[in-house]
Design a protein around this motif. Structure first.
Motif, short mmCIF file in Angstrom:
data_model
loop_
_atom_site.label_atom_id
_atom_site.label_comp_id
_atom_site.label_asym_id
_atom_site.label_seq_id
_atom_site.Cartn_x
_atom_site.Cartn_y
_atom_site.Cartn_z
N GLN B 16 13.61 -6.71 -5.58
CA GLN B 16 13.02 -6.16 -4.36
C GLN B 16 14.02 -6.22 -3.23
O GLN B 16 14.74 -7.20 -3.09
CB GLN B 16 11.74 -6.92 -3.98
CG GLN B 16 10.64 -6.72 -5.00
CD GLN B 16 9.31 -7.30 -4.54
OE1 GLN B 16 9.22 -7.86 -3.46
NE2 GLN B 16 8.30 -7.15 -5.37
N ARG B 21 13.85 0.56 -6.39
CA ARG B 21 12.93 1.68 -6.55
C ARG B 21 13.63 3.03 -6.38
O ARG B 21 13.43 3.92 -7.21
CB ARG B 21 11.74 1.52 -5.59
CG ARG B 21 10.78 0.41 -6.05
CD ARG B 21 9.69 0.18 -5.04
NE ARG B 21 10.25 -0.20 -3.75
CZ ARG B 21 9.55 -0.22 -2.62
NH1 ARG B 21 8.28 0.14 -2.62
NH2 ARG B 21 10.13 -0.59 -1.50
N ASN B 39 6.75 -1.78 -6.05
CA ASN B 39 6.92 -3.23 -5.97
C ASN B 39 5.56 -3.88 -6.04
O ASN B 39 4.60 -3.38 -5.45
CB ASN B 39 7.51 -3.63 -4.60
CG ASN B 39 9.00 -3.42 -4.52
OD1 ASN B 39 9.67 -3.22 -5.54
ND2 ASN B 39 9.53 -3.46 -3.30
N VAL B 44 9.05 -5.39 -10.00
CA VAL B 44 8.93 -3.94 -9.96
C VAL B 44 8.17 -3.48 -11.20
O VAL B 44 8.43 -3.97 -12.30
CB VAL B 44 10.33 -3.27 -9.89
CG1 VAL B 44 10.25 -1.79 -10.23
CG2 VAL B 44 10.94 -3.47 -8.51
N SER B 93 3.82 -0.91 -1.52
CA SER B 93 3.74 -2.27 -2.05
C SER B 93 2.31 -2.76 -2.12
O SER B 93 1.44 -2.31 -1.39
CB SER B 93 4.54 -3.21 -1.17
OG SER B 93 5.89 -2.90 -1.28
N ALA B 101 8.13 -12.20 -7.58
CA ALA B 101 9.38 -11.54 -7.24
C ALA B 101 10.32 -12.52 -6.57
O ALA B 101 9.89 -13.42 -5.85
CB ALA B 101 9.11 -10.38 -6.30
N PRO B 146 5.06 -9.83 -0.62
CA PRO B 146 6.23 -9.11 -1.09
C PRO B 146 7.21 -8.80 0.04
O PRO B 146 6.84 -8.81 1.20
CB PRO B 146 5.65 -7.82 -1.68
CG PRO B 146 4.34 -7.67 -1.01
CD PRO B 146 3.84 -9.05 -0.73
#
Ligand code: FE
Ligand code: MG
Ligand code: ZN
Ligand code: ZN
Lengths: 327, 770
Positions: B16, B21, B39, B44, B93, B101, B146
Motif C-alpha cells: 500500500q 494498484r 486496498n 491488495v 479503500s 497491510a 489502511p
C-alpha cells in the motif's frame, strides 16, 4: 533477601503476606501509624550495623524512629515501649550506652518510655542488639494526613539535606577508608512537624513522611502512587551536603535513595507553601528546608526528576538493591 | 463464455502506498483483462478475468514487475466464476476487516520528483514537499491503517483540482499518492525566530525561506530544521565556532556529529566512498553512513575539527527530502545535521515542543505545517569498508528502515510483543512470520523516551493489528521495559536472558535457528544468577542456552559510577592483574589519585561493587590505562575511542589464560597486565590498543575452539554491543574463519541492545511453538 531495601520488593512482601493475613480498615492505609480515635499508634523495629556511629546509635534511632512515625501522622508523641533482643554475650556496657542515649532521646522528644521487654538469644542467632519500639501519641489537631492526599499543584518540601544517615552508616562500617565529616541526621521531628501544621490552615498540609529506608525517592513514589499524581522534583534544588554528595559520587549511590532519620517530606497546598517553608526555617532541624518540586496530574504514579541539563528522568521505586542498567 | 477464467488474488506485504494498484491497473489493461483492484486492511486484492493465457501472464508479471517500493510477501490465488466484467477498475479503500497491510518506510525523494523540483516550468518547481507514489513520507505521517490520506497527517490539506486530477488518474505517477500536494494546496515552509516570530523569508515576507536559512547558516547561526521524523539542528560543518557553539548549547561534549552533503561527489571529497558505500548513501532509506575519512586532503577543512573529534570515520548522509535537497543546493557545502534535542532528551518532533525545548539552542527554526506523527531518528549504518568481510553493519535502525519486517524462519503460534532492553531500546511485534521491530526508541530512564515506548507499542499494535498474547522481556528487574511487561494484564510472560537474546537476534538476523556457539560481548546484562554478565560464551539455539564460558568476574566499584568512570575499571583490573600490588608510577593512577585508593578499597570490600564478566568494562579498563578516556559523556565512549586509537597495522596480541571447568573462565586481567607492562616499557598506546584488540580476538577464537571440542558445534554467532567494534569484529571473524568456523554476524539489525527485541521475539516464538 532483597526484601529489606525498602523498595518494591518490600512493598510486595507487605502486600502479599502481612496485609493479606491481618487485613482490617485501620491497617489498610499502610501509613506510618494507625489512627484509633484520637490516638495514633505505631511500631518499628531497629536493626543497624554498626550499633554505634557518628551522631548516634541504635538507641536514639529506636526512639526517634517511632517518635517520627507518630509525628508524620500529625500526632504529638506521648508514650513508648521498648523491647530488646540481645545476643548472648552482648556487653552490658554497650547496653548501658544504648539505654542512656534512649533516655536522652526520649527526653528531647518529650516522650516517656513506659514499658518494655528483653529476650536473650543464643550466640550467633542475633547480631548484637535489636530494638523494637512502639508508641502512642495524641491527635490534637483535626489534621488527617495521608499519602493519598496529594493534589495537582501542591508543593513538595524536603525539610533538610538528605542522605546523611545512610552514608554515615555505610562509612561507619569501617570497610572503606574514606574521610568524610559526616554524622547521622537522627533527630525527633515532632516539633518541626507541629510547627509546620500550626502555620498552615487545616487541610493545607496533605502529607508528611519521614524519608527513612529507600530515602526521599521511595517516599515520593509512595505518595505519587497513593495519590495517583505525578511528582516532579528538581535535581538542582534538592539539598545535599557536599560531603554526602562526594561520598555518594564515590560510592556510586544516588542520594535520593539514601536513608535519612531526621528528614521529612511534606506535601502542602501551593498557597501555603511559602508559609510552610518559613515555619520550617524557624526550627533548627528545618533551617535548610527547600521546596524541591511540585505535584502534577500527569503522569499519575510517577516521580520525575528534572536534571541539571533540562532532561527529565524517571525516579522509579527500586525492585531490589540498585544494579546498573547500562549495557 | 468458454475460455474465460477468473482469479481472485490477494497480495500481502508492503503493497500500500507504493503504487501497487496503478501498477496492477496498467498491467491488466495492457493485457486486455477485466476486473478490479483495491486496498483493504489485509493488503491488495485483485479480481482478474479474461482469457487463460492473459490471466496467466498477469499472474506471472504481478510479482516480477512490482513497483520499486513494494515488498511482496505472499500472493494467494483462488479460482472464481467470471462475472462478465468488461473493464478494469480501481476501487476505493475499505477500512474494515483485519489490518494486515504493512506500512512502508519513509523513502528518499525519487529522481522523477527531483527532476521536477529543478524544473522552472514544473508547477512544483522548488516546492519542498514534492513527492509521488515512489517516494516521500510514509511511516512518520501514518496515524492508522489502511494507508489513506485521512489516516495520515496530510488529512488537513485539501487537494487542489490539479492535485486531485493526478491523484485519481491511474496513469499518473501520483495516482493515489496519499501525501500528494503542491504549492497551492500543500504544506508551507516557515522561517521563524525562537519565539515564533516570523523571520524574513517567511511566505508573507519577501524572500525565500530556504535562501534565508542558507544565509543564516553561512553567518554562523544554529538553525533547527524540521525533517521527516523530527527536528534537526544545523550549522555549517566548516564553521568551527558554530559547531562548538552547537556542542555547548546541546550539552553534547564529545559524541561525533553527522554531516549532510549535497551529493556523492562531496561525500567522496570527505571520505573514501567505494561502490558499496555509494550504494548505501544513495539507498532510498538514506541512512547516515559511517565512512573512512580522507584526512590530510585540503577539502577535509570543510569539516571543522569538533564535528567528530578523534574519529577516523565520519557519519555522512545525502539529502532525503526535497527540503534537504533545496537547502543543500543553497548552501552548497556540508552541514552538520544532528538530532534536535538537548543532552540525552529524545529528538523534538512536535512543533510546540520543539520551540519550547530548542529555543535556547537554535537561533532560527525552518519549519512547516505538516505534522510528524511518529518521532523517528536517522538510521546509522557502518560502511562495508569499515567492517570485516565487506558487509554493512546497521548501528541504529530507524528512519527509512522501519517498519520493514524481519521475516522469521517459522511462524509464531501467537502474537508476541518483545519489550527490548533499557538503553537504545527498540520493541518488536511478531505476527505469523513477521517480526516488526520498532524504530530506535532510546534510553527508557528518560521520561519522554519511556512515553515514546508506551505510545509506540500502542501505535504499532494498532497499525499492524497485533494484540499480543505473549510478552517477552529482559530478566533485569530494574529495566523499565521489564517493569512495563510485568504490569501488562491478561498476557503470558516470558523472560529472556539478555545475552541469549543477543545471540538469538543474530540468529534471526541470519534466518537461522542454531544451535550455535554464541559469543555475546557487551556492556552488561542481567544473568540468570543475578550477577551482571557481558563476556559470554553460550551454546544456544532459539529456545535455550547454556553458559559454557565467560570472562572472570571482577567487581564494578560504585556500580553505575564505574560505567561513567572507566578509570575505576582500570583500578580494579590493575589490582587483580598485579595481585593487589600494582607498580607505582602508572599515569592513570596518578591522574585519578585523590580517589584511586578509595575505589580500590570499595572494590576489595565489595561495597556497592557488583561482580561483572563484562567485556565492555574490560575495554573501559584498557582505555583508561592508556590515557584514552578516564570518564565518559556517552555510552561506550571509552571503547569507541580505544578502537579509533588502535593501529590497524599492528598484528601482535596479548595472551589471556583460560581456567578449566564448565563454564570456563577467561583471565582477562592477563590482557591488562600485558598492556600495563608494555606501557611501562614505553610502547605506543596505538600499538598497545591494537595488541589488546588482537588478544581479545584470540580469546574469542580460543573459547570457540574449546566449545567446538566439547559440543561438536562449529557455527559461531557474534553479538552484543562490543561487536560493533569493527576492529575486534574483523580480527575475530578472521581468526574463526581461519580455524574453519562458520561465522554469523549481524546484518540488518544492530549487534547492540537495539537488536535485543528481535532476539527476545525469536526466543519467545520458538519457545511458544514448543
Ligand atoms: Fe547488551
Ligand atoms: Mg519507620
Ligand atoms: Zn517521487
Ligand atoms: Zn495541489
Amino acid at each position: 533477601l532483597a526484601h529489606g531495601a525498602g523498595g518494591k520488593a518490600t512493598h510486595s512482601l507487605i502486600d502479599a503476606v502481612f496485609l493479606d493475613a491481618f487485613r482490617n480498615p485501620l491497617l489498610e492505609p499502610l501509613g506510618d501509624g494507625a489512627h484509633i480515635g484520637e490516638t495514633a499508634f505505631t511500631t518499628d523495629s531497629f536493626v543497624v550495623t554498626p550499633l554505634f556511629f557518628p551522631g548516634g546509635d541504635i538507641g536514639d534511632l529506636a526512639v526517634n524512629g517511632t517518635v517520627n512515625d507518630l509525628a508524620m501522622c500529625g500526632a504529638r508523641p506521648r508514650h513508648l515501649s521498648a523491647a530488646f533482643i540481645l545476643e548472648e554475650g552482648f556487653p552490658v556496657a554497650h547496653l548501658r550506652r544504648i539505654t542512656a542515649s534512649m533516655a536522652a532521646a526520649a527526653q528531647a522528644a518529650g516522650v516517656q518510655i513506659v514499658t518494655g521487654d528483653t529476650k536473650v538469644v543464643e550466640r550467633g542467632k542475633a547480631d548484637g542488639c535489636y530494638i523494637i519500639t512502639s508508641g502512642v501519641g495524641t491527635l490534637d489537631r483535626p489534621a488527617r494526613l495521608s499519602a493519598a492526599a496529594a493534589r495537582p499543584g501542591d508543593a513538595v518540601i524536603v525539610s533538610g539535606p538528605i542522605g546523611e544517615h545512610g552514608i554515615t552508616i555505610m562509612l561507619a562500617r569501617g570497610e572503606l577508608d574514606i574521610e568524610a565529616d559526616l554524622t547521622s541526621d537522627t533527630a525527633p521531628l515532632a516539633d518541626l512537624a507541629a510547627g509546620l501544621l500550626d502555620a498552615c490552615d487545616d487541610g493545607q498540609v496533605r502529607c508528611l513522611r519521614d524519608a527513612t529506608r529507600g530515602g526521599v525517592a521511595t517516599v515520593l513514589n509512595e505518595i505519587a502512587e497513593a495519590s495517583k499524581v505525578a511528582i516532579i522534583v528538581n535535581e538542582d534544588i534538592i539539598p545535599v551536603r557536599p560531603d554526602v554528595r562526594g561520598a555518594c559520587e564515590l560510592l556510586g549511590i544516588d542520594p535520593l535513595y539514601v536513608a535519612c532519620e531526621g528528614r521529612m517530606v511534606a506535601v502542602v497546598a501551593r498557597e501555603c507553601a511559602e508559609t510552610a517553608l518559613a515555619a520550617l526555617h524557624e526550627h533548627p532541624l528545618g533551617r535548610d528546608a527547600a521546596i524541591v518540586g511540585q505535584v502534577n496530574d500527569d503522569p499519575p504514579g510517577l516521580v520525575l526528576l528534572k536534571t541539571t541539563f533540562g532532561g527529565t528522568r524517571i525516579v522509579d521505586l527500586l525492585v531490589g538493591d540498585p544494579l546498573p542498567r547500562i549495557c | 463464455m468458454s475460455g474465460l477464467v477468473r482469479r481472485d488474488v490477494r497480495v500481502e506485504g508492503v503493497v500500500q502506498g507504493v503504487g501497487f494498484r496503478p501498477f496492477v491497473y496498467s498491467l491488466a489493461t495492457r493485457l486486455g483483462l477485466a476486473g478490479r483492484v483495491g486496498n483493504d486492511a489485509g493488503g491488495v486484492f485483485v479480481e482478474i478475468e479474461g482469457p487463460r493465457a492473459g490471466v496467466d501472464a498477469f499472474l506471472l508479471a504481478l510479482e516480477r514487475d512490482a513497483p520499486p517500493l513494494a515488498v511482496i510477501e505472499r500472493v494467494t490465488v483462488s479460482a472464481g466464476e467470471p462475472s462478465g466484467a468488461s473493464a478494469f477498475s480501481i476501487v476505493g479503500s475499505d477500512g474494515s476487516g483485519p489490518r494486515r497491510a504493512l506500512v512502508s518506510p519513509d523513502t528518499a525523494t525519487c529522481d522523477d520528483c527531483l527532476a521536477e523540483l529543478a524544473d522552472p516550468a514544473d508547477r512544483r518547481f522548488a516546492y519542498p514537499f514534492i513527492n509521488c507514489t515512489n517516494c516521500g513520507p510514509r511511516f512518520t505521517i501514518v496515524r492508522d491503517v489502511p494507508y489513506d490520506r485521512p489516516n495520515t497527517t496530510m488529512a488537513g490539506f485539501a487537494m487542489c483540482a490539479a492535485c486531485a486530477a493526478e491523484y485519481h488518474d491511474p496513469a499518473d505517477r501520483r495516482f493515489h499518492a496519499q501525501p500528494i500536494c503542491c504549492p497551492d494546496c500543500g504544506p508551507r515552509l516557515r522561517l521563524a525566530g525562537p519565539d515564533g516570530t516570523v523571520l524574513p523569508g517567511d511566505p508573507v515576507l519577501p524572500g525565500d525561506p530556504v535562501q534565508e536559512t542558507a544565509a543564516l547558516l553561512r553567518a554562523g547561526a544554529v538553525v533547527a530544521v524540521k525533517g521527516l521524523g523530527g527536528y534537526h539542528l544545523a550549522v555549517m560543518a566548516a564553521d568551527e565556532a558554530a559547531v562548538s557553539a552547537l556542542r555547548a548549547r546541546k550539552h553534547r561534549e564529545d559524541r561525533p556529529f553527522a554531516v549532510m552533503v549535497p551529493g556523492l561527489a562531496e561525500a567522496a571529497q570527505l571520505c573514501d566512498v567505494d561502490a558499496a558505500a555509494a550504494a548505501l548513501l544513495t539507498d532510498r532509506a538514506r541512512p547516515i553512513v559511517l565512512l573512512p575519512r580522507r584526512d590530510g586532503t585540503p577539502v577535509a577543512s570543510s569539516v571543522a575539527p569538533s564535528v567528530a573529534p578523534g574519529d577516523r570515520s565520519l557519519g555522512v548522509m545525502l539529502p532525503y527530502t526535497p527540503l534537504h535537497h533545496l537547502l543543500l543546493a543553497a548552501v552548497s557545502a556540508p552541514i552538520v545535521l544532528t538530532s534536535g534535542n538537548v543532552s540525552d532528551e529524545p529528538i523534538a518532533y512536535d512543533d510546540a515542543d520543539a520551540f519550547g525545548r530548542l529555543s535556547g539552542v537554535a537561533d532560527a527554526f525552518l519549519t512547516h505545517d505538516r505534522p510528524i506523527h511518529v518521532r523517528v531518528d536517522d538510521s546509522v549504518v557502518c560502511s562495508p569498508a569499515l567492517s570485516p568481510g565487506g558487509r554493512e553493519l546497521v548501528v541504529r535502525r530507524a528512519r527509512g528502515l522501519v517498519p520493514q519486517p524481519v521475516r522469521l524462519s517459522r511462524p509464531a503460534a501467537r502474537p508476541i510483543l518483545a519489550c527490548g532492553a533499557e538503553l537504545k531500546n527498540t520493541f518488536c511485534l511478531v505476527k505469523g512470520r513477521h517480526a516488526i521491530m520498532s524504530h530506535h526508541i532510546g534510553d527508557l530512564e528518560n521520561y519522554e523516551t519511556m512515553r515514546s515506548f508506551v505510545t509506540g507499542v500502542d501505535h504499532f499494535t494498532r497499525l499492524f493489528d497485533v494484540r499480543p498474547e505473549l510478552v517477552a522481556h529482559d530478566l533485569h528487574p530494574e529495566y523499565l521495559s521489564t517493569k512495563h511487561a510485568l504490569e501488562m494484564l491478561g498476557v503470558d510472560l516470558i523472560g529472556v536472558q539478555h545475552h541469549h537474546a543477543h545471540i538469538a537476534s543474530c540468529l534471526a538476523d541470519n534466518d537461522e535457528e542454531g544451535p550455535v556457539i554464541g559469543v555475546a560481548f557487551d556492556g552488561l546484562g542481567y544473568g540468570t544468577d543475578g550477577t551482571l554478565w557481558g563476556g559470554e560464551f553460550l551454546l544456544a539455539d532459539l529456545v535455550s542456552f547454556e553458559r559454557l564460558g565467560h570472562l572472570a568476574p571482577v567487581p564494578m566499584p560504585g556500580g553505575t559510577a564505574a560505567i561513567r568512570q572507566p578509570w575505576r575499571m582500570a583500578a580494579v583490573y590493575l589490582d587483580v592483574a598485579y595481585d593487589a600490588a600494582p607498580p607505582p608510577g602508572l599515569e592513570v593512577a596518578r591522574r585519578n589519585s585523590p580517589r584511586w585508593a578509595n575505589v580500590v578499597g570499595l572494590a576489595r570490600a565489595g561495597v556497592n561493587s557488583p561482580a561483572t564478566s563484562s567485556a565492555g568494562r574490560l575495554f573501559d579498563a584498557v582505555s583508561a590505562l592508556l590515557g584514552v578516556r578516564d570518564t565518559i559523556t556517552y555510552e561506550g565512549q571509552a571503547a569507541v575511542e580505544l578502537e579509533q586509537r588502535a593501529d590497524p597495522g599492528e598484528r601482535g596480541a596479548y595472551p589471556a589464560a583460560f581456567s578449566d571447568g564448565r563454564p570456563f573462565q577467561v583471565v582477562a586481567a592477563g590482557l591488562v597486565l600485558a598492556a600495563a607492562e608494555d606501557l611501562r616499557a614505553g610502547a605506543a598506546p596505538a600499538v598497545i590498543a591494537a595488541r589488546f584488540h588482537n588478544g581479545l580476538a584470540d580469546v574469542v577464537a580460543e573459547g570457540c575452539e574449546r566449545l567446538r571440542q566439547s559440543t561438536g558445534v562449529s557455527s559461531v554467532a557474534l553479538s552484543g554491543g562490543v561487536f560493533q567494534n569493527r576492529l575486534l569484529l574483523g580480527r575475530a571473524v578472521e581468526r574463526l574463519t581461519a580455524r574453519g568456523f562458520r561465522v554469523l554476524t549481524h546484518r540488518r539489525v544492530p549487534a547492540g541492545d537495539g537488536g535485543i527485541s528481535l532476539g527476545q521475539a525469536a526466543v519467545a516464538a520458538a519457545t511458544d511453538r514448543g
